[in-house]
Scaffold this motif. Structure first.
Motif, mmCIF file in Angstrom:
data_model
loop_
_atom_site.group_PDB
_atom_site.id
_atom_site.type_symbol
_atom_site.label_atom_id
_atom_site.label_comp_id
_atom_site.label_asym_id
_atom_site.label_seq_id
_atom_site.Cartn_x
_atom_site.Cartn_y
_atom_site.Cartn_z
ATOM 1 N N ASN A 88 6.445 6.257 -4.029
ATOM 2 C CA ASN A 88 5.755 7.084 -5.010
ATOM 3 C C ASN A 88 6.356 6.937 -6.416
ATOM 4 N N GLY A 92 0.821 -1.203 0.000
ATOM 5 C CA GLY A 92 0.000 0.000 0.000
ATOM 6 C C GLY A 92 0.851 1.248 0.000
ATOM 7 N N LYS A 93 0.204 2.408 -0.069
ATOM 8 C CA LYS A 93 0.930 3.666 -0.254
ATOM 9 C C LYS A 93 1.734 4.101 0.962
ATOM 10 N N LYS A 94 1.544 3.463 2.110
ATOM 11 C CA LYS A 94 2.347 3.771 3.288
ATOM 12 C C LYS A 94 3.424 2.716 3.534
ATOM 13 N N GLU A 148 3.451 16.074 3.741
ATOM 14 C CA GLU A 148 3.405 15.781 2.312
ATOM 15 C C GLU A 148 4.168 16.812 1.486
ATOM 16 N N GLU A 179 1.509 0.113 -5.600
ATOM 17 C CA GLU A 179 1.370 1.310 -4.783
ATOM 18 C C GLU A 179 2.323 1.202 -3.598
ATOM 19 N N SER A 180 3.089 2.266 -3.337
ATOM 20 C CA SER A 180 4.070 2.215 -2.264
ATOM 21 C C SER A 180 4.412 3.610 -1.775
ATOM 22 N N TRP A 181 5.150 3.651 -0.677
ATOM 23 C CA TRP A 181 5.593 4.911 -0.084
ATOM 24 C C TRP A 181 6.601 5.633 -0.977
ATOM 25 N N ASP A 222 6.051 5.255 -9.850
ATOM 26 C CA ASP A 222 5.047 4.479 -10.583
ATOM 27 C C ASP A 222 4.993 4.784 -12.067
#
Length: 235
Positions: free
Chosen positions: A120, A96-98, A214, A116-118, A122
């Motif tokens: 970013n 996941g994104k975190k 962010e 999807e990963s931390w 892609d």
């Protein structure tokens, strides 16, 4: 006490523009450098040592030091991460994104949207830097990761040794050849003084998923991508 052994091969040094736990990824009992710094990954091999420093006011502080055990192609790395064998490192696959996992690509032969990963990473430009240009993934079971330095902080103090720290966003290796022994001596002395008795995790990332701002992340990631394709500093 486990210490850094004499460096017989190369000492790579660079600045970690985005220390978020993905590049390097120090989790799962092995340190990996799979994304970012394609120039280093494309040429580094077993026995080389990679040292990442902080940026700006932290430019003399060591973020991590890794002895390269293996240099796998991205195809080999993907297979190992997805394997059920005893040497599998499934924890490097993000969920996941975190998640800070760095095995983000499904296929090394053709671009397809990444997991999807931390990190970013892609897009096709990321694939080109990570896989096409970087070619390989560096793996080390002997590593010291200090991250933000909040738990253990080691900074270069010797004026001569400061020469191994890149001035800008490139990396150094050729210029470090005459400083390998001096770095090993300094690093091991610091491990004793800081009471670091074994390799592994000795800190947390500077920009952690749980606490990151962010805006800061975006700025650091932009700096990371800008620096990735810069070559070696030769003077």
């Amino acid at each position: 006490m486990d210490e850094l052994k004499k460096i017989e091969k190369r000492l790579f040094t660079y600045k970690v523009a985005h220390d978020g736990g993905s590049a390097p990824n120090p989790y799962g009992k092995v340190c990996t450098l799979a994304i970012c710094k394609p120039r280093i990954r494309s040429v580094a091999d077993q026995g080389d040592v990679v040292v990442g420093f902080g940026c700006k006011e932290d430019s003399l502080r060591i973020v991590y030091c890794m002895v390269v055990d293996k240099s796998l192609t991205w195809e080999e790395y993907i297979k190992r991460c997805n394997s059920n064998d005893s040497d599998s490192i499934k924890g490097k696959i993000p969920n996941g994104k975190k998640d800070q996992g760095d095995c983000i690509w499904y296929d090394s032969n053709i671009y397809s949207k990444a997991r999807e990963s931390w990190s970013n990473h892609d897009g096709p430009e990321d694939f080109d830097r990570d896989v096409t240009t970087g070619k390989k993934v560096l793996i080390g079971s002997t590593f010291w990761y200090f991250g933000s330095g909040s738990q253990t902080s080691i900074e270069i103090e010797n004026d001569d040794l400061k020469l191994i720290v890149p001035r800008a966003q490139g990396h150094r290796s050729n210029l470090n050849m005459n400083f390998r022994d001096k770095f090993v001596e300094f690093f091991n002395k610091q491990l004793i003084e800081k009471k670091v008795t074994k390799p592994g995790l000795h800190g947390i990332p500077t920009i952690a998923p749980e606490t990151a701002d962010e805006r800061t992340c975006s700025s650091c990631r932009a700096a990371e991508k800008e620096s990735d394709l810069i070559g070696e500093e030769l003077d």
